[in-house]
Design a protein around this motif. Structure first.
Motif, mmCIF file in Angstrom:
data_model
loop_
_atom_site.group_PDB
_atom_site.id
_atom_site.type_symbol
_atom_site.label_atom_id
_atom_site.label_comp_id
_atom_site.label_asym_id
_atom_site.label_seq_id
_atom_site.Cartn_x
_atom_site.Cartn_y
_atom_site.Cartn_z
ATOM 1 N N GLY A 343 8.187 -4.554 -6.674
ATOM 2 C CA GLY A 343 8.871 -5.787 -6.283
ATOM 3 C C GLY A 343 8.081 -7.027 -6.664
ATOM 4 O O GLY A 343 7.716 -7.235 -7.818
ATOM 5 N N GLU A 344 7.780 -7.855 -5.655
ATOM 6 C CA GLU A 344 7.078 -9.115 -5.893
ATOM 7 C C GLU A 344 5.560 -8.960 -5.917
ATOM 8 O O GLU A 344 4.834 -9.938 -6.107
ATOM 9 C CB GLU A 344 7.462 -10.133 -4.812
ATOM 10 C CG GLU A 344 8.936 -10.499 -4.801
ATOM 11 C CD GLU A 344 9.370 -11.100 -6.130
ATOM 12 O OE1 GLU A 344 8.646 -11.986 -6.628
ATOM 13 O OE2 GLU A 344 10.425 -10.695 -6.651
ATOM 14 N N LEU A 345 5.079 -7.744 -5.723
ATOM 15 C CA LEU A 345 3.635 -7.523 -5.696
ATOM 16 C C LEU A 345 3.022 -7.870 -7.058
ATOM 17 O O LEU A 345 3.576 -7.514 -8.094
ATOM 18 C CB LEU A 345 3.353 -6.055 -5.371
ATOM 19 C CG LEU A 345 1.998 -5.696 -4.748
ATOM 20 C CD1 LEU A 345 1.893 -6.270 -3.340
ATOM 21 C CD2 LEU A 345 1.833 -4.175 -4.721
ATOM 22 N N PRO A 346 1.887 -8.562 -7.085
ATOM 23 C CA PRO A 346 1.254 -8.863 -8.370
ATOM 24 C C PRO A 346 0.894 -7.593 -9.141
ATOM 25 O O PRO A 346 0.455 -6.600 -8.564
ATOM 26 C CB PRO A 346 -0.013 -9.634 -7.970
ATOM 27 C CG PRO A 346 0.286 -10.200 -6.633
ATOM 28 C CD PRO A 346 1.170 -9.188 -5.954
ATOM 29 N N ILE A 347 1.084 -7.664 -10.452
ATOM 30 C CA ILE A 347 0.718 -6.573 -11.352
ATOM 31 C C ILE A 347 -0.370 -7.067 -12.302
ATOM 32 O O ILE A 347 -0.311 -8.202 -12.785
ATOM 33 C CB ILE A 347 1.936 -6.076 -12.154
ATOM 34 C CG1 ILE A 347 2.972 -5.423 -11.228
ATOM 35 C CG2 ILE A 347 1.514 -5.084 -13.240
ATOM 36 C CD1 ILE A 347 4.248 -4.996 -11.926
ATOM 37 N N PHE A 348 -1.354 -6.220 -12.537
ATOM 38 C CA PHE A 348 -2.371 -6.469 -13.553
ATOM 39 C C PHE A 348 -2.299 -5.363 -14.598
ATOM 40 O O PHE A 348 -2.141 -4.192 -14.247
ATOM 41 C CB PHE A 348 -3.780 -6.480 -12.946
ATOM 42 C CG PHE A 348 -4.064 -7.667 -12.066
ATOM 43 C CD1 PHE A 348 -4.716 -8.776 -12.576
ATOM 44 C CD2 PHE A 348 -3.691 -7.662 -10.730
ATOM 45 C CE1 PHE A 348 -4.988 -9.874 -11.771
ATOM 46 C CE2 PHE A 348 -3.955 -8.750 -9.915
ATOM 47 C CZ PHE A 348 -4.607 -9.861 -10.435
#
Length: 436
Positions: A343-348
């Motif tokens: 969802g809106e969780l940051p991705i690296f």
């Protein structure tokens, strides 16, 4: 490079990554034996019978290596800690020299204005724990939580981010089913237990770090895009199963508290008793998701026992590893992961890079990175909340079962003299990061 820093959001972070056993020189500084030491000492397991005893001698040359990170203009350094360097027996007595090293490394990063991004485990399991069953033994989750408290009790107050375990597929499937990495098993029961316990250990480690008051904790997964090698329904099902084993099992465990049904068709009889009860721990909330991406695979059906699939050579250009170069699959993974899991969780993008035989003028690596940065921008344009990108790797290093031949580094290492020489790709990234 075609890209420059200003092509990305203002707060977007650029980093470079390494791992402890691949660069430190494990036979130094009081570190204990690991299952990689015994795996490498067994004839036939590693190219040229090479090991990580000296590697890049980062243990003694880390200041020079941190200067290379700073001079390139990277914001972050993703490094890993060695369990056996901190706890030579895996439990019990602490090697203070090991803790001191990671203390100095952390301070050296901060002094240079570089954010420390730690991974607690990148595959070097202490041998005494391997003797007790290693990742097949449920107790490993508790052992790993104890290690987490010790190492993060020392340096956790200065970390920008932390992830417990790098690439759970490699820790479990590649090492216990394919037998290509330590401990070199080919056993479906061992595989199923390792796959589950590595996620349980991840969850216990997250809980331990929350107990220390830490934040910005994540989970790191290696992903391979799977496509059917032909138009048959059998190959389509085989590719879906490969995707389930490689990608969805681990993402699903952490973010959905469930495993894919097509994977359970083969693994359920071999999972430990009451495995479903562990999902509350496995699914402990994280603050970001890390994706390591290198290649895609074409998959076809075979009549062999489960999982009844095989990889087929594809037509795309390939790296020194023989891996196809498919940057569009990175975009697809980023978009799919956000839509279906995070969802809106940051991705690296916590690892991306290529092995190249070009020692200095590595234009192929520059092109590879450019293509994947374009793919990353496509996902950003689709609204995926990507917060950073890490190149693998800073240095040519010990590439596990492939020894020292395969070179992923932005910096060339002469393994006879250990001299570091920045490659063309290093200078290209340095210029790109300095451009506004």
């Amino acid at each position: 490079m075609k890209h420059k820093r200003s092509d990305f959001p203002q707060d977007f972070l650029f980093g470079v990554a390494t791992s402890a056993y691949q660069i430190e020189g494990h036979a130094q500084g009081g570190a204990g034996k690991t299952h990689w030491d015994s795996f490498a000492a067994t004839p036939g397991n590693v190219v040229n019978a090479e090991n990580g005893d000296l590697a890049c001698d980062h243990l003694n040359r880390f200041e020079q290596d941190l200067d290379l990170i700073q001079d390139a203009g990277f914001d972050c350094y993703r490094f890993s800690t060695s369990w056996a360097r901190v706890l030579p027996e895996g439990r019990g007595a602490v090697n203070q020299a090991g803790l001191d090293f990671y203390d100095r490394l952390t301070d050296g990063l901060l002094e240079r204005g570089i954010r420390p991004c730690a991974t607690l485990y990148h595959w070097e399991l202490p041998s005494p724990l391997a003797d007790l069953g290693g990742w097949r033994n449920r107790d490993i989750a508790g052992w790993f939580a104890d290690f987490t408290e010790i190492i993060m009790g020392r340096i956790g107050d200065r970390m920008f981010s932390v992830a417990p375990i790098n690439e759970p597929w490699c820790v479990s499937w590649l090492s216990h089913f394919d037998g290509h990495h330590a401990p070199g098993l080919r056993d479906i029961r061992a595989t199923a237990r390792a796959m589950h316990h590595v996620l349980l250990a991840h969850g216990r480690s997250i809980e331990a770090m929350r107990g220390l008051g830490m934040s910005n904790l994540g989970a790191v997964f290696n992903l391979e895009w799977a496509e059917p090698a032909d138009d048959s329904a059998q190959s389509e099902n085989a590719a879906a199963l490969y995707d389930g084993i490689y990608n969805r099992f681990f993402l699903g465990g952490v973010f959905k508290k469930s495993y894919p049904e097509n994977v359970l068709d083969g693994l359920a009889p071999h999972l430990p008793a009451d495995w479903e009860d562990d999902f509350e721990t496995i699914g402990a909330p994280v603050d970001w998701c890390g994706l390591n991406y290198y290649t895609r695979k074409l998959i076809s059906h075979t009549d062999a026992p489960w999982p009844s699939l095989k990889e087929v050579q594809g037509p795309l250009p390939k790296t020194q590893m023989g891996w196809e170069i498919d940057p569009d699959a990175l975009s697809r993974f980023l978009i799919r992961t956000a839509r279906e899991y995070t969802g809106e969780l940051p991705i690296f993008v916590t690892e991306n890079g290529m092995a190249s035989s070009e020692r200095q003028q590595d234009n192929d690596r520059i092109d590879y990175l450019d293509l994947h940065l374009s793919a990353l921008q496509e996902a950003l344009n689709q609204g995926v909340p990507i917060n950073g990108y890490f190149v693998w790797s800073l240095l040519d290093n010990y590439e596990w079962a492939l020894g020292y031949e395969k070179r992923f580094g932005l910096v060339d290492v002469d393994f006879k003299t250990l001299k570091r020489t920045p490659k063309a790709s290093y200078h290209a990234i340095k210029s790109a990061l300095a451009s506004i």
